[in-house]
Enzyme design. Structure first.
Site, short mmCIF file in Angstrom:
data_model
loop_
_atom_site.label_atom_id
_atom_site.label_comp_id
_atom_site.label_asym_id
_atom_site.label_seq_id
_atom_site.Cartn_x
_atom_site.Cartn_y
_atom_site.Cartn_z
N ASP A 108 35.59 0.77 5.35
CA ASP A 108 35.61 2.06 6.05
C ASP A 108 35.92 1.86 7.53
OD1 ASP A 108 35.28 4.64 5.17
OD2 ASP A 108 33.10 4.53 5.03
N LYS A 137 39.64 2.79 4.51
CA LYS A 137 39.42 4.22 4.26
C LYS A 137 39.24 4.92 5.60
CE LYS A 137 35.43 5.99 2.36
NZ LYS A 137 34.98 6.92 3.41
N GLU A 205 34.72 14.43 -1.57
CA GLU A 205 33.25 14.50 -1.49
C GLU A 205 32.78 15.95 -1.46
OE1 GLU A 205 31.48 11.86 1.34
OE2 GLU A 205 29.46 12.65 0.98
O1 KIV Z 1 30.50 5.64 3.65
C1 KIV Z 1 30.39 5.88 2.44
O2 KIV Z 1 29.59 5.32 1.72
C2 KIV Z 1 31.28 6.86 1.87
C3 KIV Z 1 30.96 7.37 0.50
C4 KIV Z 1 29.93 8.43 0.61
C5 KIV Z 1 32.16 7.84 -0.23
O3 KIV Z 1 32.21 7.28 2.50
#
Ligand code: KIV
Length: 290
Positions: A108, A137, A205
């Site tokens: 992320d 992501k 989400e």
């Molecule tokens: O950071 C995370 O865990 C997420 C999930 C909720 C999809 O983005």
């Protein structure tokens, strides 16, 4: 071949026979989708839990910035830094390597690390890829399309994230269902633009099931991964702590505690994989917007 892992972290549970499983790649995810098999994703933030999730057959591990809330005790993901994400991506990648695992690792990009410019996004995506991520992501539609295209053209697979985007919780006014009524059209256009820009995955989400289901049909090259979005998506993701029932706060309504009736974390994760694959999770009746 032995079914146990020699591990510096202690004794890991017996793994599924790794040799029988192919490493997860984008073509492999496409294959799963083509034959109608659901894609499974769970968050993990450290080497051991990542290895256990891999052994349980989870295909994609998301090193989510949710770690800010479940590991660091923050009240939102806004305070998570790139350096923290790098550290956790590296730990997860090391864990998967040690057990010769097959999982696809998604890192992320945290709040503030990609909003400034596409060049900033590339610099920071590079940090996560070099730490061991296979894909990054980022949250949001519209303005992110150009950034997604820029990253994909430079060889970085991208997962988008629409609907409830936790990094913008303050702008959204809380953790609420998105994509209802008129905003469904906007979300749909954003998803289609992200697919055109080259995103190969999108987390949806807390959006209504009819929307996530129709988007799944409209996005053949961008796999929809739902969380609180009903069971019509190409795959599912949950925050690991939530599905193990160890959340410090209140679990969202759509979460199932997979530890119930299980005697190990790996068994709980395997139950999650089985329930996603056979379509019994998520249970649409558990949330009104489905
Ligand atoms: O950071 C995370 O865990 C997420 C999930 C909720 C999809 O983005």
């Amino acid at each position: 071949m032995s079914n146990t892992h020699a591990s510096p972290y202690g004794t890991l549970p017996p793994a599924s026979p790794v040799a029988a499983r192919k490493p997860i790649s984008l073509p492999r995810l496409n294959e799963l989708r083509e034959r109608g098999e659901k894609i499974t994703m769970l968050t993990a933030y450290d080497a051991t839990f990542a290895a256990v999730a891999d052994a349980a057959g989870v295909e994609c591990i998301l090193v989510g910035d949710s770690l800010g809330m479940v590991c660091q005790g923050l009240s939102s993901t806004v305070g998570v830094t790139l350096e923290t994400m790098r550290y956790h991506v590296e730990s997860v990648a090391r864990g998967i390597r040690r057990v010769q695992g097959t999982a696809w690792i998604v890192g992320d990009l945290p709040f503030g690390s990609y909003q400034e410019s596409k060049e900033q996004a590339l610099r920071h995506a590079t940090v996560l890829m070099q730490a061991g991520a296979h894909m990054v992501k980022l949250e949001g539609g519209g303005w992110t399309t150009e950034t997604v295209h820029f990253l994909v053209e430079r060889g970085i697979p991208v997962c988008a994230h629409l609907g409830l985007t936790p990094q913008t919780v303050h702008a959204l006014g809380g953790y609420r269902v998105q994509g209802r009524g008129d905003s469904a059209t906007k979300l749909r256009h954003e998803a289609l633009a992200l697919q055109d820009a080259g995103a190969s995955m999108v987390v949806l989400e807390m959006v209504p099931k009819p929307l996530s289901t129709s988007l799944t049909l409209e996005l053949p090259t961008c796999h929809t991964i739902g969380i609180g979005a009903g069971n019509g998506t190409a795959g599912q993701v949950l925050v690991m702590h939530d599905m193990l029932g160890v959340n410090l706060g209140k679990n969202p309504k759509f979460v199932r505690n997979f530890m119930e009736g299980q005697t190990s974390v790996q068994a709980a994760m395997s139950a999650y994989v089985a329930a996603v694959k056979d379509g019994t999770f998520p249970d649409n009746a558990k949330h009104a917007w489905a």
